[in-house]
Design an enzyme around this catalytic site. Structure first.
Site, PDB file in Angstrom:
ATOM      1  N   ASN A  35       0.801  -1.232   0.000  1.00 16.96           N
ATOM      2  CA  ASN A  35       0.000   0.000   0.000  1.00 16.96           C
ATOM      3  C   ASN A  35       0.831   1.279   0.000  1.00 16.96           C
ATOM      4  O   ASN A  35       0.433   2.284  -0.567  1.00 16.96           O
ATOM      5  CB  ASN A  35      -1.007  -0.018   1.163  1.00 16.96           C
ATOM      6  N   GLU A  53       4.113  -4.407  12.322  1.00 16.41           N
ATOM      7  CA  GLU A  53       3.259  -3.237  12.068  1.00 16.41           C
ATOM      8  C   GLU A  53       2.065  -3.768  11.283  1.00 16.41           C
ATOM      9  O   GLU A  53       2.183  -4.068  10.092  1.00 16.41           O
ATOM     10  CB  GLU A  53       4.023  -2.177  11.265  1.00 16.41           C
ATOM     11  N   CYS A 102      -3.036   1.788   6.527  1.00 13.12           N
ATOM     12  CA  CYS A 102      -3.307   1.121   7.808  1.00 13.12           C
ATOM     13  C   CYS A 102      -3.937   2.108   8.779  1.00 13.12           C
ATOM     14  O   CYS A 102      -4.631   1.704   9.702  1.00 13.12           O
ATOM     15  CB  CYS A 102      -2.023   0.554   8.366  1.00 13.12           C
TER      16      CYS A 102
END
Ligand code: NDP
Length: 554
Positions: free
Chosen positions: A173, A269, A303
């Site tokens: 992303n 993460e 995110c």
């Protein structure tokens, strides 16, 4: 013989199947030893081939780690300033090639060039100068206050040493900003790096390697191994000293399990379901614009995207109307076309996740206010920016990470209710609070279960090199960026010095009755932490010293 496969998960499942035609597998090629397969990377907006990258085998990954280890010792021996020069040279290369890199990011991920520039290149250019210049200060040896032990001539300090070889596994992303930031920090800390980029964005990953190579980074110190999930799994097994993983919770769990078996640490993460709370006293226009940007930037595939928006019931009508109005003005197009606000999603599979969340919500009584579908587009994995209301926490849309351009709006009455709703999630990456009363914002921020809480801001703090990034609960373990992130990439070594070595320690052998009496005194007085209390032990200490001197003479 070469197998040409589109390993880009789900791009080849796209209903439009413009990609499927390009997949072919040569019979019997499995017997081939190396580079049997390659990834064909496609532009998710147009289906055009962007380029190809090899699929690294487990053996190739292990050799990359070996080469990295061989190169690391000399790199670690350089000063921070010398390492910083290489990073700054790489930064200059990035600036030289800025437009080409932004274009590549856009074509491989589907995002608008404007976002590639502002959300990927700008933060990393800043991060590169920051860590190139500041790592020496951030990792300076630290003296530790050891209390009463200092009165006995002792001192302690912490020095920071490189870990060795760091394995970085990154998602699609933010294919440039996420791995590049971690590469720079790991290198500045004196490590070598082996990077495994996502199979959807291998060319951006390879570009990172190229930039450093052209900046004169020693051979082998940074290797980019492209491939699919198996290549990432091979990296965890290949003898690295730490894994920095960014990706989904499911894969993160697999990586953590594999790392535990190897007894190596990992930073995870992971995903988010980030809430935004808009109080009745918020600047409504700013909050509405922030909600739209926070939910739809990067086609909602961040995110830290705003995935749940809780609005005070008193302003809900006005806020909702403005959000809908702003959403209607957004221009969705192929990311490389000037003026596109939102591009395609990075894969058809991710779009299907989004569609299934919206379907589930509609089936349970939610209402789509704008968007909701593919916008009549035949080609490319586009999903319209979508605003939904009448949602509740029974819906998948409010519980699981959607990772797409959907903004669900829900109302609340009281501060307590807003906090409870925001915290009602297994995730805890970021959150935001909107109010003109900063004290109230900070008070609420401290009660929200998230790694970062922003007051009157959304989404963007990953772009601040100085601040730590990471989640609580299922959003991850450990930090990246900032000093906390740098500390993940070094081993903290404790050095303890006794400047009064001629006075042998009172707790050494022999354990006579007098010694036991002194130790009882230590338990009662020394452990209070009070020098005054400890001073009351002096007579017993002196007796113990003379007893030990006597022993030595005999
Ligand atoms: P994935 O978990 O699918 O993949 C992440 C990386 O892991 C990819 O490089 C992938 O390779 C690799 N991988 C896959 N399987 C394995 C394995 N068994 N062992 C080691 N590595 C493996 O995530 P996505 O790429 O789909 O990224 C989206 C997710 O990332 C979202 O949940 C998002 O929230 C999260 N994310 C979190 C961020 C944070 O900072 N907290 C930032 C950005 C994203 P391949 O792609 O080839 O399968």
């Amino acid at each position: 013989m070469i197998i040409c496969r589109n390993l880009a998960k789900a791009r080849h499942d796209d209903a439009e199947n413009f990609m499927a035609t390009q997949i072919h597998e040569a019979a019997g090629a499995r017997e081939q030893a190396t580079h049997m397969a390659e990834i064909i990377s496609y532009d998710p907006a147009t289906g055009a081939e962007v380029g190809r990258a090899p699929v690294a085998t487990a053996g190739e990954v292990a050799r990359a780690v070996e080469r990295a280890r061989a190169a690391q010792a000399a790199w670690a021996a350089l000063s921070y300033a010398e390492r910083g020069h290489v990073v700054l040279r790489a930064r200059a290369r990035v600036l030289d090639e800025m437009d080409a890199i932004a274009n590549l990011i856009s074509r491989e991920s589907g995002k608008p060039v404007a976002e590639a520039l502002m959300m990927e290149l700008v933060p990393t250019l800043d991060l590169m100068q920051f860590f190139a210049r500041r790592t020496a200060r951030l990792l300076k040896a630290e003296q530790i206050n050891i209390g009463q032990y200092a009165l006995m001539g002792r001192s302690s300090r912490i020095v920071y040493k490189p870990l060795g070889v760091v394995g970085i596994i990154s998602p699609w992303n933010f294919p440039w900003a996420i791995p590049l930031g971690e590469v720079v920090m790991a290198l500045m800390a004196g490590n070598a790096v082996v990077l495994k980029p996502s199979e959807l964005t291998p060319l951006v990953g390879l570009k990172i390697g190229e930039v450093f190579q052209s900046a004169g980074l020693p051979d082998g110190l940074l290797a980019v191994v492209t491939g699919e999930g198996a290549t990432g799994a091979a990296l965890v097994e290949a003898g690295v000293d730490k894994i920095m993983f960014t990706g989904s919770v499911a894969t993160g769990r697999r990586v953590a399990e594999a790392a535990a078996r190897k007894l190596i640490p990992c930073v995870l993460e992971l995903g988010g379901k980030d809430p935004m709370i808009v109080f009745e006293d918020a600047n409504l226009e700013a909050a509405a614009q922030a909600a739209v940007w926070g939910a739809f930037a990067n086609a909602g595939q961040a995110c830290a995207s705003v995935e749940r928006c809780y609005v005070h019931e008193r302003i809900a009508e006005e806020f909702t109307a403005r959000v809908v109005e702003l959403t209607r003005t957004l221009k969705q197009d192929v990311g490389t076309r000037e003026g596109a606000d939102i591009g395609a999603m990075s894969s058809a599979r991710q779009r299907e996740v989004v569609e299934s969340h919206v379907r589930d919500a509609l089936g349970r009584g939610a209402r789509v206010l704008v968007g909701g579908g593919r916008g009549g587009r035949e080609k490319g994995s586009f999903h319209e920016p979508t605003v939904v209301d009448k949602v509740d926490h029974s819906m998948v849309l409010m519980r699981e990470e959607t990772f797409g351009p959907v903004l669900p709006l829900m109302t609340f009455r009281t501060e307590e209710e807003a906090i409870a709703r925001a915290n009602d999630s297994p995730y805890g990456l970021t959150a935001s609070v909107w109010t003109r009363d900063i004290r109230r914002g900070e008070r609420v921020a401290e009660r929200l279960e998230a790694g970062t809480v922003m007051v009157n801001e959304v989404l963007y703090t990953h772009g601040i090199a100085q601040t730590p990034w990471g989640g609580v609960k299922s959003s991850g373990i450990g930090r990246t960026h900032g000093r906390q992130g740098l500390l993940e990439l070094v081993s903290a070594r404790h050095i303890h010095v006794n400047r009064l070595a001629r006075l042998h320690d009172l707790w050494w052998f022999n354990y006579t009755p007098r010694a036991a009496e002194l130790f009882r005194g230590f338990a009662r007085r020394f452990t209070t932490g009070s020098p005054l209390q400890t001073s009351l032990l002096l007579p017993r200490m002196l007796r113990r010293f003379s007893e030990r001197r006597g022993k030595k003479r005999h």
